[in-house]
Design a protein around this motif. Structure first.
Motif, PDB file in Angstrom:
ATOM      1  N   ILE A  38      17.963 -56.987  24.566  1.00  0.00           N
ATOM      2  CA  ILE A  38      17.458 -55.556  23.253  1.00  0.00           C
ATOM      3  C   ILE A  38      17.292 -54.815  24.045  1.00  0.00           C
ATOM      4  N   GLU A  39      17.887 -52.819  24.130  1.00  0.00           N
ATOM      5  CA  GLU A  39      17.920 -51.853  24.890  1.00  0.00           C
ATOM      6  C   GLU A  39      16.302 -51.888  24.983  1.00  0.00           C
ATOM      7  N   VAL A  40      15.758 -51.187  25.667  1.00  0.00           N
ATOM      8  CA  VAL A  40      14.497 -50.928  26.280  1.00  0.00           C
ATOM      9  C   VAL A  40      14.551 -49.662  26.853  1.00  0.00           C
ATOM     10  N   THR A  41      13.860 -48.821  26.367  1.00  0.00           N
ATOM     11  CA  THR A  41      13.195 -47.630  26.340  1.00  0.00           C
ATOM     12  C   THR A  41      12.425 -47.129  27.909  1.00  0.00           C
ATOM     13  N   ALA A  42      12.122 -46.968  29.143  1.00  0.00           N
ATOM     14  CA  ALA A  42      11.827 -46.964  29.795  1.00  0.00           C
ATOM     15  C   ALA A  42      10.321 -46.169  29.357  1.00  0.00           C
ATOM     16  N   MET A  43       9.015 -46.892  30.126  1.00  0.00           N
ATOM     17  CA  MET A  43       7.741 -45.482  29.271  1.00  0.00           C
ATOM     18  C   MET A  43       7.596 -44.807  30.577  1.00  0.00           C
ATOM     19  N   THR A  44       7.055 -43.483  29.897  1.00  0.00           N
ATOM     20  CA  THR A  44       6.904 -42.396  30.534  1.00  0.00           C
ATOM     21  C   THR A  44       4.906 -42.780  31.223  1.00  0.00           C
ATOM     22  N   ASP A  45       4.755 -41.869  31.786  1.00  0.00           N
ATOM     23  CA  ASP A  45       3.237 -41.833  32.050  1.00  0.00           C
ATOM     24  C   ASP A  45       2.819 -41.416  30.586  1.00  0.00           C
TER      25      ASP A  45
END
Length: 205
Positions: A38-45
């Motif tokens: 599944i697609e996962v968005t990279a975490m931001t600061d």
């Protein structure tokens, strides 16, 4: 050295849990749990340091001092981890940054107290207030603890005090029990981090 058969399933579980957590934080895809990618968005600061409720514990600039209810900032660098002596009960809600840093610190120090100098403390550890630094710390902690695991032969798995990590019951426990305990730390904090990602997504749109 051949890995003891008793260690193999725990080692495989550790590898899977660590990789799944890294994938859940950085993407671009992860195992859904049933074999699907599944697609996962990279975490931001911003998400890394997001405080979902009042009085959260987190990773903070040392210059800012400890957060609400904390009595100190552990760590040797510019950033520190909220901590308390004694630890409050019920425990405070903690940010993704705090939870990931807790895992990274634990893995690094336990490795040191198993196959290293047996001297590191929470005040030696350097924390980071950004996702890149946090993931790098986790990767380094994972490598260190895995090296400690594969250094153990079958007899060492039953050795009481093989790990003398001072922030747990390690000196009184057979090493295999510590291996099991570390795995459950990765699994349950990983699940908490995943839930915080879901909450952040829903609240921030």
């Amino acid at each position: 050295m051949t890995t003891p058969p008793r260690l193999l399933p725990l080692l495989a579980q550790f590898d899977f849990a660590c990789q799944r957590l890294v994938d859940r934080l950085s993407g671009p895809r992860m195992d859904s749990g049933d074999g699907e990618r599944i697609e996962v968005t990279a975490m931001t600061d911003d998400e890394y340091l997001w405080e979902p409720v009042r009085n959260c514990w987190s990773i903070r600039p040392q210059a800012a001092g400890p957060g609400p209810g904390a009595t100190m900032l552990a760590g040797a660098g510019d950033w520190g981890r909220d901590a308390g002596r004694p630890h409050p009960w019920p425990p405070p809600i903690t940010t993704i940054a705090w939870r990931l840093a807790h895992l990274s610190e634990m893995l690094t120090l336990r490795a040191d107290y198993t196959v290293g100098s047996r001297s590191l403390t929470e005040q030696h550890y350097v924390f980071h207030g950004d996702v890149t630094g946090g993931l790098r710390d986790f990767a380094e902690g994972t490598r260190s603890w895995r090296a400690a695991l594969v250094s153990a032969d079958d007899a060492a798995l039953d050795e009481v005090g093989r790990s003398s990590y001072p922030y747990g019951s390690d000196p009184e426990e057979p090493f295999l029990e510590i291996v099991w305990w570390v795995n459950q730390e990765i699994l349950h904090h990983g699940a908490e981090i995943a839930l915080l990602r879901d909450l952040y997504r829903e609240q921030r749109g």
